[in-house]
Design a protein around this motif. Structure first.
Motif, PDB file in Angstrom:
ATOM      1  N   ASP A 146       3.334  13.062  -7.528  1.00  0.00           N
ATOM      2  CA  ASP A 146       4.506  12.788  -6.689  1.00  0.00           C
ATOM      3  C   ASP A 146       4.301  11.414  -6.070  1.00  0.00           C
ATOM      4  N   THR A 147       5.142  10.455  -6.490  1.00  0.00           N
ATOM      5  CA  THR A 147       5.027   9.089  -5.986  1.00  0.00           C
ATOM      6  C   THR A 147       5.910   8.857  -4.763  1.00  0.00           C
ATOM      7  N   GLY A 148       6.676   9.875  -4.401  1.00  0.00           N
ATOM      8  CA  GLY A 148       7.648   9.712  -3.332  1.00  0.00           C
ATOM      9  C   GLY A 148       9.032   9.430  -3.883  1.00  0.00           C
ATOM     10  N   THR A 149       9.090   8.814  -5.073  1.00  0.00           N
ATOM     11  CA  THR A 149      10.374   8.566  -5.735  1.00  0.00           C
ATOM     12  C   THR A 149      10.429   9.208  -7.121  1.00  0.00           C
ATOM     13  N   THR A 150       9.275   9.526  -7.672  1.00  0.00           N
ATOM     14  CA  THR A 150       9.193  10.099  -9.010  1.00  0.00           C
ATOM     15  C   THR A 150       8.209  11.257  -9.014  1.00  0.00           C
ATOM     16  N   GLU A 151       8.555  12.317  -9.728  1.00  0.00           N
ATOM     17  CA  GLU A 151       7.638  13.435  -9.935  1.00  0.00           C
ATOM     18  C   GLU A 151       7.434  13.620 -11.426  1.00  0.00           C
ATOM     19  N   LEU A 152       6.168  13.649 -11.841  1.00  0.00           N
ATOM     20  CA  LEU A 152       5.814  13.849 -13.242  1.00  0.00           C
ATOM     21  C   LEU A 152       4.826  14.999 -13.339  1.00  0.00           C
ATOM     22  N   GLN A 182       3.002   9.454 -19.724  1.00  0.00           N
ATOM     23  CA  GLN A 182       4.328   9.531 -19.104  1.00  0.00           C
ATOM     24  C   GLN A 182       4.525   8.409 -18.093  1.00  0.00           C
ATOM     25  N   LEU A 183       3.509   8.145 -17.301  1.00  0.00           N
ATOM     26  CA  LEU A 183       3.609   7.115 -16.269  1.00  0.00           C
ATOM     27  C   LEU A 183       3.789   5.734 -16.896  1.00  0.00           C
ATOM     28  N   VAL A 184       3.080   5.462 -17.983  1.00  0.00           N
ATOM     29  CA  VAL A 184       3.241   4.178 -18.682  1.00  0.00           C
ATOM     30  C   VAL A 184       4.653   4.092 -19.269  1.00  0.00           C
ATOM     31  N   ARG A 185       5.173   5.192 -19.779  1.00  0.00           N
ATOM     32  CA  ARG A 185       6.541   5.198 -20.323  1.00  0.00           C
ATOM     33  C   ARG A 185       7.559   4.899 -19.219  1.00  0.00           C
ATOM     34  N   VAL A 186       7.368   5.499 -18.034  1.00  0.00           N
ATOM     35  CA  VAL A 186       8.258   5.228 -16.903  1.00  0.00           C
ATOM     36  C   VAL A 186       8.186   3.752 -16.523  1.00  0.00           C
ATOM     37  N   ALA A 187       6.983   3.193 -16.502  1.00  0.00           N
ATOM     38  CA  ALA A 187       6.827   1.771 -16.175  1.00  0.00           C
ATOM     39  C   ALA A 187       7.560   0.904 -17.194  1.00  0.00           C
ATOM     40  N   ALA A 188       7.467   1.257 -18.471  1.00  0.00           N
ATOM     41  CA  ALA A 188       8.158   0.488 -19.510  1.00  0.00           C
ATOM     42  C   ALA A 188       9.669   0.541 -19.300  1.00  0.00           C
ATOM     43  N   GLN A 189      10.181   1.696 -18.933  1.00  0.00           N
ATOM     44  CA  GLN A 189      11.612   1.820 -18.659  1.00  0.00           C
ATOM     45  C   GLN A 189      12.001   0.986 -17.441  1.00  0.00           C
ATOM     46  N   ASP A 190      11.152   0.994 -16.415  1.00  0.00           N
ATOM     47  CA  ASP A 190      11.422   0.200 -15.218  1.00  0.00           C
ATOM     48  C   ASP A 190      11.396  -1.293 -15.531  1.00  0.00           C
ATOM     49  N   ILE A 191      10.469  -1.708 -16.379  1.00  0.00           N
ATOM     50  CA  ILE A 191      10.402  -3.120 -16.788  1.00  0.00           C
ATOM     51  C   ILE A 191      11.700  -3.509 -17.478  1.00  0.00           C
ATOM     52  N   GLU A 192      12.167  -2.651 -18.366  1.00  0.00           N
ATOM     53  CA  GLU A 192      13.424  -2.921 -19.079  1.00  0.00           C
ATOM     54  C   GLU A 192      14.606  -2.947 -18.108  1.00  0.00           C
ATOM     55  N   THR A 193      14.599  -2.055 -17.134  1.00  0.00           N
ATOM     56  CA  THR A 193      15.694  -1.969 -16.170  1.00  0.00           C
ATOM     57  C   THR A 193      15.834  -3.249 -15.345  1.00  0.00           C
ATOM     58  N   VAL A 194      14.722  -3.830 -14.953  1.00  0.00           N
ATOM     59  CA  VAL A 194      14.784  -5.047 -14.135  1.00  0.00           C
ATOM     60  C   VAL A 194      14.944  -6.301 -14.981  1.00  0.00           C
ATOM     61  N   THR A 216       0.845  -1.186   0.000  1.00  0.00           N
ATOM     62  CA  THR A 216       0.000   0.000   0.000  1.00  0.00           C
ATOM     63  C   THR A 216       0.880   1.236   0.000  1.00  0.00           C
ATOM     64  N   VAL A 217       0.604   2.142  -0.932  1.00  0.00           N
ATOM     65  CA  VAL A 217       1.314   3.414  -1.001  1.00  0.00           C
ATOM     66  C   VAL A 217       0.299   4.518  -1.268  1.00  0.00           C
ATOM     67  N   GLU A 218       0.706   5.721  -1.024  1.00  0.00           N
ATOM     68  CA  GLU A 218      -0.138   6.871  -1.337  1.00  0.00           C
ATOM     69  C   GLU A 218       0.650   7.819  -2.226  1.00  0.00           C
ATOM     70  N   TRP A 219       0.062   8.169  -3.353  1.00  0.00           N
ATOM     71  CA  TRP A 219       0.660   9.127  -4.267  1.00  0.00           C
ATOM     72  C   TRP A 219      -0.132  10.423  -4.193  1.00  0.00           C
ATOM     73  N   THR A 220       0.555  11.529  -4.348  1.00  0.00           N
ATOM     74  CA  THR A 220      -0.086  12.836  -4.303  1.00  0.00           C
ATOM     75  C   THR A 220      -0.256  13.367  -5.719  1.00  0.00           C
ATOM     76  N   VAL A 221      -1.477  13.792  -6.038  1.00  0.00           N
ATOM     77  CA  VAL A 221      -1.773  14.388  -7.337  1.00  0.00           C
ATOM     78  C   VAL A 221      -2.360  15.769  -7.090  1.00  0.00           C
ATOM     79  N   ARG A 222      -1.808  16.760  -7.789  1.00  0.00           N
ATOM     80  CA  ARG A 222      -2.334  18.134  -7.708  1.00  0.00           C
ATOM     81  C   ARG A 222      -2.708  18.573  -9.108  1.00  0.00           C
TER      82      ARG A 222
END
Length: 103
Positions: free
Chosen positions: A27-33, A67-79, A4-10
């Protein structure tokens, strides 16, 4: 394992002379878009600010989502995870089936 995490959206909306601009910040706590969207009112249309707000906000959220889907794709590739073979980015939306969602 539960996660469980909480992300902030403004979401900020700015309207001036028939143009509405939206900026949405995640703001996900580790990423800001930041996503952006714009809506222009035709001079022939009635002045209904809510419509401009909805269009600009929807477009900003759509931009943020891409943008968020693109970040996820990069993370998938990274792992080093295997791709789905369905294109460059992870699938979004409802899966394609013969039935409608929930049916």
């Amino acid at each position: 394992m539960a996660h469980t995490v909480e992300w902030t959206v403004r979401l900020h909306l700015f309207e001036e002379e028939g143009t509405t601009k939206a900026r949405v910040m995640l703001d996900t706590g580790t990423t800001e878009l930041v996503g952006h969207g714009v809506a222009h009112r035709s001079p022939d249309d009635m002045d209904v600010p809510e419509i401009g707000d909805e269009l600009a906000a929807g477009r900003a959220l759509h931009d943020l989502g891409r943008q968020l889907v693109r970040v996820a794709a990069q993370d998938i590739e990274t792992v080093g995870a295997a791709g789905t073979g369905r294109g460059d980015l992870p699938e979004t939306g409802w899966p394609l089936t013969d039935q409608a969602p929930g049916g």
